[in-house]
Write an enzyme that holds these catalytic residues in place. Structure first.
Site, PDB file in Angstrom:
ATOM      1  N   LYS A   1      33.561  80.258  42.919  1.00 24.08           N
ATOM      2  CA  LYS A   1      34.093  81.441  42.323  1.00 24.08           C
ATOM      3  C   LYS A   1      33.147  82.976  42.904  1.00 24.08           C
ATOM      4  CE  LYS A   1      36.741  80.374  38.830  1.00 24.08           C
ATOM      5  NZ  LYS A   1      36.626  80.830  37.301  1.00 24.08           N
TER       6      LYS A   1
ATOM      7  N   TYR B   1      35.341  83.522  28.836  1.00 26.28           N
ATOM      8  CA  TYR B   1      36.253  82.506  28.573  1.00 26.28           C
ATOM      9  C   TYR B   1      35.534  81.407  29.250  1.00 26.28           C
ATOM     10  CZ  TYR B   1      40.071  78.769  28.416  1.00 26.28           C
ATOM     11  OH  TYR B   1      40.654  77.747  28.465  1.00 26.28           O
ATOM     12  N   ASP B   2      35.121  81.324  30.540  1.00 28.47           N
ATOM     13  CA  ASP B   2      34.573  80.273  31.153  1.00 28.47           C
ATOM     14  C   ASP B   2      33.054  80.122  30.663  1.00 28.47           C
ATOM     15  OD1 ASP B   2      36.380  80.593  33.441  1.00 28.47           O
ATOM     16  OD2 ASP B   2      35.561  81.572  34.637  1.00 28.47           O
TER      17      ASP B   2
ATOM     18  N   ARG C   1      52.613  74.526  35.855  1.00 29.96           N
ATOM     19  CA  ARG C   1      51.604  73.327  35.545  1.00 29.96           C
ATOM     20  C   ARG C   1      51.521  72.715  34.262  1.00 29.96           C
ATOM     21  NH1 ARG C   1      45.255  74.042  36.749  1.00 29.96           N
ATOM     22  NH2 ARG C   1      45.448  75.150  34.933  1.00 29.96           N
TER      23      ARG C   1
ATOM     24  N   CYS D   1      26.832 128.960  31.806  1.00 31.30           N
ATOM     25  CA  CYS D   1      26.509 127.581  31.633  1.00 31.30           C
ATOM     26  C   CYS D   1      25.545 127.031  32.374  1.00 31.30           C
ATOM     27  CB  CYS D   1      27.622 126.921  31.484  1.00 31.30           C
ATOM     28  SG  CYS D   1      27.841 125.155  31.093  1.00 31.30           S
TER      29      CYS D   1
ATOM     30  N   CYS E   1      34.726 124.243  29.505  1.00 28.55           N
ATOM     31  CA  CYS E   1      33.708 125.226  28.871  1.00 28.55           C
ATOM     32  C   CYS E   1      33.945 126.575  29.654  1.00 28.55           C
ATOM     33  CB  CYS E   1      32.372 124.713  29.090  1.00 28.55           C
ATOM     34  SG  CYS E   1      31.311 125.917  29.052  1.00 28.55           S
TER      35      CYS E   1
ATOM     36  N   ASP F   1      37.947  86.618  31.647  1.00 28.89           N
ATOM     37  CA  ASP F   1      37.933  85.416  32.215  1.00 28.89           C
ATOM     38  C   ASP F   1      36.358  84.819  32.096  1.00 28.89           C
ATOM     39  OD1 ASP F   1      40.497  85.897  32.750  1.00 28.89           O
ATOM     40  OD2 ASP F   1      40.393  85.611  34.841  1.00 28.89           O
TER      41      ASP F   1
ATOM     42  N   LYS G   1      41.035  81.519  46.794  1.00 32.93           N
ATOM     43  CA  LYS G   1      41.724  81.050  45.430  1.00 32.93           C
ATOM     44  C   LYS G   1      42.496  82.256  44.722  1.00 32.93           C
ATOM     45  CE  LYS G   1      40.173  78.357  41.401  1.00 32.93           C
ATOM     46  NZ  LYS G   1      40.701  79.220  40.242  1.00 32.93           N
TER      47      LYS G   1
ATOM     48  N   TYR H   1      52.731  81.858  47.330  1.00 31.80           N
ATOM     49  CA  TYR H   1      51.674  81.267  48.573  1.00 31.80           C
ATOM     50  C   TYR H   1      51.558  80.014  48.364  1.00 31.80           C
ATOM     51  CZ  TYR H   1      51.032  86.320  49.518  1.00 31.80           C
ATOM     52  OH  TYR H   1      51.301  87.598  49.711  1.00 31.80           O
TER      53      TYR H   1
ATOM     54  N   GLU I   1      40.263  78.213  51.689  1.00 31.97           N
ATOM     55  CA  GLU I   1      41.590  79.027  51.484  1.00 31.97           C
ATOM     56  C   GLU I   1      41.113  79.970  50.215  1.00 31.97           C
ATOM     57  OE1 GLU I   1      44.278  76.104  49.633  1.00 31.97           O
ATOM     58  OE2 GLU I   1      44.156  74.626  51.395  1.00 31.97           O
TER      59      GLU I   1
ATOM     60  N   CYS J   1      30.517 123.797  23.876  1.00 35.32           N
ATOM     61  CA  CYS J   1      30.185 123.079  25.027  1.00 35.32           C
ATOM     62  C   CYS J   1      28.742 122.333  24.950  1.00 35.32           C
ATOM     63  CB  CYS J   1      29.646 124.175  26.340  1.00 35.32           C
ATOM     64  SG  CYS J   1      28.801 123.603  27.679  1.00 35.32           S
TER      65      CYS J   1
ATOM     66  N   LEU K   1      40.375  72.210  39.756  1.00 30.60           N
ATOM     67  CA  LEU K   1      39.147  72.272  40.530  1.00 30.60           C
ATOM     68  C   LEU K   1      37.967  72.176  39.981  1.00 30.60           C
ATOM     69  CD1 LEU K   1      40.763  74.818  43.271  1.00 30.60           C
ATOM     70  CD2 LEU K   1      40.375  72.107  43.540  1.00 30.60           C
TER      71      LEU K   1
ATOM     72  N   ASP L   1      44.627  84.364  42.423  1.00 32.82           N
ATOM     73  CA  ASP L   1      44.504  84.514  40.824  1.00 32.82           C
ATOM     74  C   ASP L   1      46.067  84.516  40.287  1.00 32.82           C
ATOM     75  OD1 ASP L   1      43.172  84.353  38.514  1.00 32.82           O
ATOM     76  OD2 ASP L   1      42.407  86.372  38.622  1.00 32.82           O
TER      77      ASP L   1
ATOM     78  N   CYS M   1      26.023 124.938  26.778  1.00 33.30           N
ATOM     79  CA  CYS M   1      25.760 126.302  26.584  1.00 33.30           C
ATOM     80  C   CYS M   1      26.463 126.692  25.129  1.00 33.30           C
ATOM     81  CB  CYS M   1      26.282 127.183  27.752  1.00 33.30           C
ATOM     82  SG  CYS M   1      27.968 127.289  27.669  1.00 33.30           S
TER      83      CYS M   1
ATOM     84  N   LYS N   1      38.236  72.438  50.686  1.00 35.12           N
ATOM     85  CA  LYS N   1      39.128  71.290  50.853  1.00 35.12           C
ATOM     86  C   LYS N   1      38.637  70.386  52.162  1.00 35.12           C
ATOM     87  CE  LYS N   1      42.899  73.215  48.364  1.00 35.12           C
ATOM     88  NZ  LYS N   1      44.190  73.651  48.375  1.00 35.12           N
TER      89      LYS N   1
HETATM   90  S1  IVH Z   1      43.940  73.358  44.973  1.00 37.58           S
HETATM   91  C1  IVH Z   1      44.047  69.160  43.655  1.00 37.58           C
HETATM   92  N1  IVH Z   1      43.921  75.845  46.147  1.00 37.58           N
HETATM   93  O1  IVH Z   1      43.128  77.130  40.946  1.00 37.58           O
HETATM   94  C2  IVH Z   1      43.812  70.861  43.987  1.00 37.58           C
HETATM   95  N2  IVH Z   1      44.130  75.832  43.711  1.00 37.58           N
HETATM   96  O2  IVH Z   1      41.327  75.601  39.298  1.00 37.58           O
HETATM   97  C3  IVH Z   1      44.369  71.613  43.155  1.00 37.58           C
HETATM   98  N3  IVH Z   1      44.217  77.965  42.828  1.00 37.58           N
HETATM   99  O3  IVH Z   1      45.543  75.220  39.274  1.00 37.58           O
HETATM  100  C4  IVH Z   1      44.607  73.166  43.208  1.00 37.58           C
HETATM  101  N4  IVH Z   1      44.226  79.066  44.742  1.00 37.58           N
HETATM  102  O4  IVH Z   1      46.247  77.373  40.094  1.00 37.58           O
HETATM  103  C5  IVH Z   1      44.192  75.045  45.031  1.00 37.58           C
HETATM  104  N5  IVH Z   1      44.147  77.615  47.503  1.00 37.58           N
HETATM  105  C6  IVH Z   1      44.089  76.955  46.241  1.00 37.58           C
HETATM  106  C7  IVH Z   1      44.252  77.689  45.067  1.00 37.58           C
HETATM  107  C8  IVH Z   1      44.259  76.976  43.902  1.00 37.58           C
HETATM  108  C9  IVH Z   1      44.441  79.268  43.375  1.00 37.58           C
HETATM  109  C10 IVH Z   1      44.641  77.690  41.231  1.00 37.58           C
HETATM  110  C11 IVH Z   1      45.575  76.806  40.936  1.00 37.58           C
HETATM  111  C12 IVH Z   1      44.668  75.710  40.264  1.00 37.58           C
HETATM  112  C13 IVH Z   1      43.492  76.198  39.979  1.00 37.58           C
HETATM  113  C14 IVH Z   1      42.347  74.960  39.853  1.00 37.58           C
END
Ligand code: IVH
Length: 673
Positions: A315, A36-37, A137, A432, A426, A33, A116, A224, A114, A408, A83, A118, A411, A291
């Site tokens: 992150k 990728y980022d 999504r 040894c 060994c 990841d 995040k 969740y 909250e 080995c 986000l 995965d 030795c 948020k």
């Molecule tokens: S809020 C408008 N809250 O992160 C806000 N996203 O990069 C939209 N994700 O697609 C998302 N935990 O799959 C929100 N507590 C959380 C999250 C969360 C994981 C993921 C989600 C979203 C992606 C955004």
């Protein structure tokens, strides 16, 4: 036109598109990841700097991958957004300042904070309180209809409970595969030579996007909630935090980690707390989300492109990174086990720089299809030993097979590999140098002879300088011999000689442990000491005698007999005793009068009134042996709730079975006497 910039952008786009396909559609990413980022970030930077090359179909402009043809499509009435990110405390402060400026609000803002999660974003539509549709999504505007699959997820309610439920309510959240379930699933898949997943997120995505919902039903997924989409004819609180609590009251799952914080400082404190808690959470998280809590303020702030201005993700440091496998070294352990160790191009992962990782054994190398020169993925969760989790598809021309040595590396003895045993060894023993060093380190370790100041480096120097060959030689060392060692002044040398002398006053179990007999750990050493009482009796014991001791099986008994038979070991033991090592005599104690002496118990299932460990201790205090497995030797099986295979085996063998109450009565009956 700048050809090279255009080429760079085009190449990055192609690469990212391929990774999107691998990640979102095939659920089989070929890079980490973090990588990728970085690629996406590089592309965005280039497009920003050279807007003349920006195009609407660039992968920087869309989120997620294409929608699979096989699922029917769902147009999201309200787009599912992404986000923005902050990466540091400073960027977090800037994010908060930006909001305050836009709101022309000088007072400190409240944030709902909250984890995040995965996993995979999902939208759940409840109509008249009933789950009528679930969608992924997808690209944010159009997702896939996964209603049947989602209905198999155990913690998602099909019907909401409670009052004031809006007529139409869209709940958004994340589907995850809990970490423990992920490991269990993969272990099972590997045993059956079926497809395993690279991480819990891919496992969640791969499981949810099954065309056959029966397969999804067998996967241990969890959901969740973290937000809302459509709300029709309903009255909800004006606070995001309160809204989440309302979802919880209606029966929707919420993580326990959601909090309300004040200002950038409160948010950052929550970040530090959650980062610390991360290794103990049952699900994977890759950061924290802040948020703005007030819904009216959220509306005032609005959106920019595809992300809200009122929220951002912070992150955590990546737990997986990719690097090159430069070489493999073979280390020799105390018992001669040869462990391959990966030498890596140093890489910063999980908060530390990693340049070595154990490869465990030859089977692990085979399982990973590893070659020197490969790009590999390193995983290091906080406080966990770094691990190579996979090798990426081999793109390097010069990759080399890893050849396991036949002799080995220290030795030169010929290495043994017993069939069916993953470990190569060994057989050099104390011949040894590597095993000599490890044996002496073990002898001096805290749980054995506890010699303060005799660390690894000192032992290595002493052996290399040929000042010592075995643990008994430690007792002939002089201050003058120690002083020339690295970082060893006179004071330290005196202290060490003192510590060596002091360790002579020990206990029988500690001395036994210090000898380093294979498979004899602390518990076995204690059982041996309690049973034989003297070293002399133990030395003379036969395999049959040894088998009478708690937790000593055939293999351990054989190791003990072999150890005492070797002339070299006899000499070292004699020398140790001659140096003055001694311990208090162990009395032939109450064992005979202990009411449960000679009885073997096995505990299985869940106990309610005391936990298993307490029950074990209580039984042992009365002289019973508590074993982990049921055999003909077992006298009683205590079966708690949901007891499984051990109970069936006991029934098969006709062993007396007690329930928890019967066991407690038995324990109490001895108390009364
Ligand atoms: S809020 C408008 N809250 O992160 C806000 N996203 O990069 C939209 N994700 O697609 C998302 N935990 O799959 C929100 N507590 C959380 C999250 C969360 C994981 C993921 C989600 C979203 C992606 C955004």
């Amino acid at each position: 036109m700048n050809q090279s910039i255009a080429q760079k952008i085009s190449l990055l786009r192609q690469q990212i598109q391929t990774h999107n396909l691998n990640y979102y559609t095939l659920d089989a990413p070929t890079i980490t990841d973090a990588e990728y980022d970085r690629q996406l970030k590089r592309l965005r930077e280039l497009e920003e700097k050279y807007p003349e090359y920006a195009t609407p179909d660039s992968p920087s402009q869309s989120i997620g991958g294409p929608v699979l043809e096989n699922f029917s499509k769902v147009a999201h009435e309200l787009p599912m957004l992404s986000l923005g990110n902050v990466y540091s405390e400073e960027e977090l402060a800037e994010f908060v300042e930006r909001i305050q400026k836009q709101l022309k609000n000088a007072q400190t803002l409240s944030f709902c904070v909250e984890p995040k999660l995965d996993g995979l974003a999902i939208s759940l539509l409840y109509e008249q309180g009933k789950l009528t549709r679930a969608a992924t999504r997808g690209d944010g505007a159009i997702g896939e209809d996964v209603t049947y699959n989602v209905k198999t997820i155990k913690n998602i309610p099909h019907i909401l409970k409670g009052d004031n439920i809006p007529e139409r309510l869209e709940v958004r959240g994340e589907v995850v595969m809990p970490i423990a379930a992920f490991h269990a699933f993969n272990q099972h898949a590997i045993a059956k030579e079926a497809k395993s997943f690279v991480n819990p997120r891919n496992a969640a995505a791969g499981s949810l996007r099954q065309l056959d919902s029966n397969i999804t039903a067998q996967r241990p997924l969890a959901f969740y909630s973290y937000g809302l989409g459509i709300i029709k004819n309903g009255c909800l609180a004006n606070s995001h935090y309160q809204r989440l609590q309302q979802l919880k009251a209606w029966g929707l799952p919420l993580t326990t980690e959601v909090t309300l914080e004040t200002g950038a400082q409160g948010c950052f404190e929550a970040y530090t707390r959650l980062l610390q808690k991360r290794p103990t959470l049952p699900y994977e998280i890759d950061g924290i989300v802040y948020k703005v809590d007030d819904i009216e303020l959220q509306e005032q702030l609005g959106f920019i492109a595809r992300s809200p201005r009122w929220a951002t993700a912070h992150k955590f440091p990546a737990q997986e990174e990719q690097t090159r496998l430069l070489d493999v070294e073979f280390q020799v352990g105390r018992t001669g086990a040869i462990t391959p160790v990966a030498i890596l191009q140093p890489v910063f992962v999980g908060g530390v720089t990693v340049s070595r990782a154990s490869l465990h054994n030859a089977d692990e190398i085979k399982r990973l299809h590893l070659k020197i020169g490969n790009t590999v993925v390193i995983r290091r969760a906080a406080d966990v030993i770094p691990q190579i989790v996979r090798a990426l598809p081999d793109t390097h021309q010069n990759s080399k097979e890893i050849i396991f040595p036949t002799t080995c590396p220290i030795c030169a003895s010929e290495i043994e590999r017993i069939e069916d045993e993953a470990i190569a060894r060994c057989p050099g023993g104390l011949y040894c140098a590597a095993q000599r060093k490890e044996a002496i380190k073990y002898f001096a370790s805290r749980k054995a002879m506890n010699i303060d100041g005799l660390g690894e480096k000192v032992v290595e120097q002493l052996v290399d300088a040929q000042l010592i060959d075995n643990p008994a030689d430690l007792f002939n060392l002089t201050v003058a011999q120690l002083i020339p060692l690295e970082r060893m002044a006179e004071k330290k040398a005196n202290k060490l000689i003192d510590a060596i002398s002091q360790c002579k006053n020990t206990t029988f179990p500690k001395f036994l442990l210090a000898l380093g007999i294979r498979e004899v750990g602390e518990a076995t050493a204690k059982n041996l000491a309690d049973y034989f009482l003297t070293l002399e009796a133990l030395r003379k014991a036969s395999v049959e005698d040894l088998l009478k001791v708690d937790d000593v099986g055939d293999i351990v008994a054989q190791h003990i007999v072999t150890f005492f038979r070797q002339k070299h070991n006899q000499e070292v033991i004699s020398a140790l005793l001659a140096s003055g090592i001694h311990w208090p005599e162990i009395k032939a104690k109450e064992q005979q009068i202990q009411p449960l002496a000679g009885k073997t118990f096995v505990l299985t299932g869940t106990l309610i009134q005391m936990d298993r460990n307490q029950a074990k201790q209580a039984l042992q205090a009365l002289g019973a042996k508590v074993s982990g497995s049921v055999s003909k030797k077992t006298d009683y099986v205590v079966a708690g709730e949901a007891a499984g295979s051990k109970l069936s085996k006991a029934q098969e063998l006709g062993i007396t079975i007690l329930d928890e109450v019967e066991m407690l009565n038995l324990l109490n009956s001895f108390k009364a006497n």
